[in-house]
Scaffold this active site. Sequence first.
Site, PDB file in Angstrom:
ATOM      1  N   GLU A  66      38.835  36.605  41.081  1.00  0.00           N
ATOM      2  CA  GLU A  66      39.418  37.596  40.185  1.00  0.00           C
ATOM      3  C   GLU A  66      38.749  37.357  38.835  1.00  0.00           C
ATOM      4  OE1 GLU A  66      43.797  39.190  38.798  1.00  0.00           O
ATOM      5  OE2 GLU A  66      43.456  37.032  38.840  1.00  0.00           O
TER       6      GLU A  66
ATOM      7  N   ASP B 162      42.683  33.118  41.674  1.00  0.00           N
ATOM      8  CA  ASP B 162      43.412  33.830  40.637  1.00  0.00           C
ATOM      9  C   ASP B 162      42.866  33.452  39.256  1.00  0.00           C
ATOM     10  OD1 ASP B 162      45.835  35.473  39.938  1.00  0.00           O
ATOM     11  OD2 ASP B 162      46.422  33.602  38.950  1.00  0.00           O
TER      12      ASP B 162
END
Length: 444
Positions: A359, A323
Amino acid sequence: MTSLGATFSPDGIRFAAWSSSARRLWVSIFDDSGAHEIDRLELQPQGEGGHALLVSGLSDGARYGFRADGDYAPERGLWFDPEKLLADPYAIEIDRPYQYHWRLAAKRNEGADTAPLMPKSVACALPPLLPALPPLFQPGGLIYELNVRSFTKLHPDVPEAQRGTIAALAHPAVIEHLQKLGVSAVELMPITASIDERHLPPLGLHNAWGYNPVTFMALDPRLAPGGLAELRDTVAALRKAGIGTILDLVFNHTGESDRFGPTLSLRGLDAQAYYRHEPDGRLVNDTGTGNTIACDHPVVREMVLDTLRHFVRAAGVDGFRFDLAPVLGRVDGTFDPQAPLLQAIAGDPLLADRVLIAEPWDIGPGGYQLGNFSRPFLEWNDRYRDDVRRFWRGDAGTIGALATRLAGSSDVFARAALATSRTVNFIAAHDGMTLADLVAYEEK
């Protein structure tokens, strides 16, 4: 540096924590219920910031937490307060979920001992380590991103006691559904222990997604009441069915939030080292959550690597999705695709062949880094998402862009003249409407 966390030996349990700034560190030992502190023992300096103590007479399942003392100067990134019980950053199990309470964020000398409010870290002996099997998923397959709780919470075929847990993913009805869809791998939204943001409880709300971690290795007891064994068994069942398991992990921030947030673990041990700060002492907020993990710090780097190795060795997972991954590659605040942590992951013998998905954006300076990570990292491709959605909507002049996206987005990923793309194409994810909603509604 000394190994960290709780380590078993024939003579007892060795407790170890790291802090470069604390003057004193203790381990608090609790009874089997976790309600009563039965001993508080001072850890001894080991050099290079390590502190450790061997405690005899303890066995598997012992409940504990750390405490630290030193200067209290939040404006300089120092939050030491021995009244704050701290979760072990290396804990692999906690005895109950985290729950926000204002006292967890009280200033020093303005709040009572937080031990009654804190989950206790549980000293657990690891099961025999699994062989590092080749990852089941390979690029080109279908990844199903799912939230463990909501995916099975209302499933009529899953036993009620299992609904909403990791174990439910191993139920034959769930596996049959995934196989019918042609799923190659499930990508589990965060399953490690997290806490609600402070504005949610007064509204009667909870953080359902789990992107607000506290302890990186410990599973959330609400999702894994069976602990690490539950994840291990589920990964094995999915693998037997030909489905890989990818964990979505959050190493960019913690639930300790901004300067008004709670002191739960890293903040109380050594906030100066674990978090990035502006020159004037303010917390850097490249994540939009109030703090940013200092992934260029050697101790943080080892903690991230140890976490990844833990989930491969102890649970057999096939890969990871990172993330806000530019945070992992920031060196002195600037993204570097050759950052020490990214190179260490790519070069680690146990991790190098795992599925590694970045990401590729955060909200800090230069935060949009699509196409700029290096192999073996794959990247979420939001340009694919946007161009496919425009074509689906019927926008004029989108056929060329669609062809480029379907062919691997060479405009983004052919910069290094490589033969294959690193794109992870997606149309819908947890950041927005589901795929079903996307094709059913014109607007939110």
